[in-house]
Design an enzyme around this catalytic site. Structure first.
Site, PDB file in Angstrom:
ATOM      1  N   ALA A  34       0.834  -1.207   0.000  1.00 21.68           N
ATOM      2  CA  ALA A  34       0.000   0.000   0.000  1.00 21.68           C
ATOM      3  C   ALA A  34       0.870   1.258   0.000  1.00 21.68           C
ATOM      4  O   ALA A  34       0.707   2.148   0.827  1.00 21.68           O
ATOM      5  CB  ALA A  34      -0.928  -0.010   1.214  1.00 21.68           C
ATOM      6  N   CYS A  35       1.784   1.319  -0.945  1.00 17.50           N
ATOM      7  CA  CYS A  35       2.788   2.382  -1.006  1.00 17.50           C
ATOM      8  C   CYS A  35       2.747   3.044  -2.382  1.00 17.50           C
ATOM      9  O   CYS A  35       2.308   2.429  -3.355  1.00 17.50           O
ATOM     10  CB  CYS A  35       4.160   1.739  -0.749  1.00 17.50           C
ATOM     11  SG  CYS A  35       5.596   2.787  -1.011  1.00 17.50           S
ATOM     12  N   GLY A  36       3.225   4.259  -2.478  1.00 14.02           N
ATOM     13  CA  GLY A  36       3.324   4.916  -3.772  1.00 14.02           C
ATOM     14  C   GLY A  36       4.242   4.172  -4.734  1.00 14.02           C
ATOM     15  O   GLY A  36       4.128   4.332  -5.949  1.00 14.02           O
TER      16      GLY A  36
END
Length: 181
Positions: A34-36
């Site tokens: 759930a990261c850029g």
């Protein structure tokens, strides 16, 4: 100690000796779902498909130490990687990469290749720099892992060749792989 003296745990929690990877070129990465930078799963899978037959193994270690961006159980993480990005390389047990609870393999990797800086042309570099500087003005001199999707390139003999920060272009990593495979 060298790379092959370490043991890690696979996604089922079973021990795996790094000796199992002797003779392979490795790209070792700490990941997050759930990261850029999460879309890098797609790039990593592309590298794996292109180079696995030539001896590349990607060793993926989920890590929740950066903004709680790897939530969920091991099964949920594996399912996400499979369903969203078609990941076929091994996803190991979720670990810590920094601090007292860091996986010893990662302590070794950081000792071998410390932080050299982010890619100045990447649009997220100013964001990371501001955030990390606020937490630790001396962060650039610390070898710790700074964020998700930091990668270590290892040659067939277990030598740590290079550290790539999450802002490093996959094209550059691909060029390095082509040079050693």
């Amino acid at each position: 100690m060298g790379l092959y003296d370490y043991e890690v745990k696979n996604g089922e929690g079973q021990p795996v000796s790094m000796k199992d990877y002797k003779g392979k070129v490795l790209l070792i990465v700490n990941s997050a779902t759930a990261c850029g930078f999460t879309p890098q799963y797609e790039d990593l899978q592309g590298l794996y498909e292109k180079f696995n037959g030539k001896g590349l193994e990607i060793l993926d270690f989920p890590c929740n130490q950066f903004g709680n961006q790897a939530p969920g159980t091991q099964k949920e993480i594996q399912s996400f990687c499979d369903l969203e990005y078609g990941v076929t390389y091994p996803v190991f047990e979720k670990i810590d990469v920094n601090g007292n609870g860091a996986l010893p393999l990662y302590d070794f990797l950081k000792t071998e290749k410390g932080f050299k800086g982010f890619d100045l042309d990447h649009p997220l570099t100013p964001v990371l720099d501001d955030m990390l500087s606020a937490a630790n003005p001396e962060y650039k001199s610390d070898p710790s892992i700074k964020w998700n999707f930091t990668k270590f390139l290892v040659d067939r003999s277990g030598t740590i060749l290079e550290r790539f920060e999450p802002t490093t272009s996959v094209k550059l990593i691909e060029q390095r792989l082509e040079g050693i495979l």
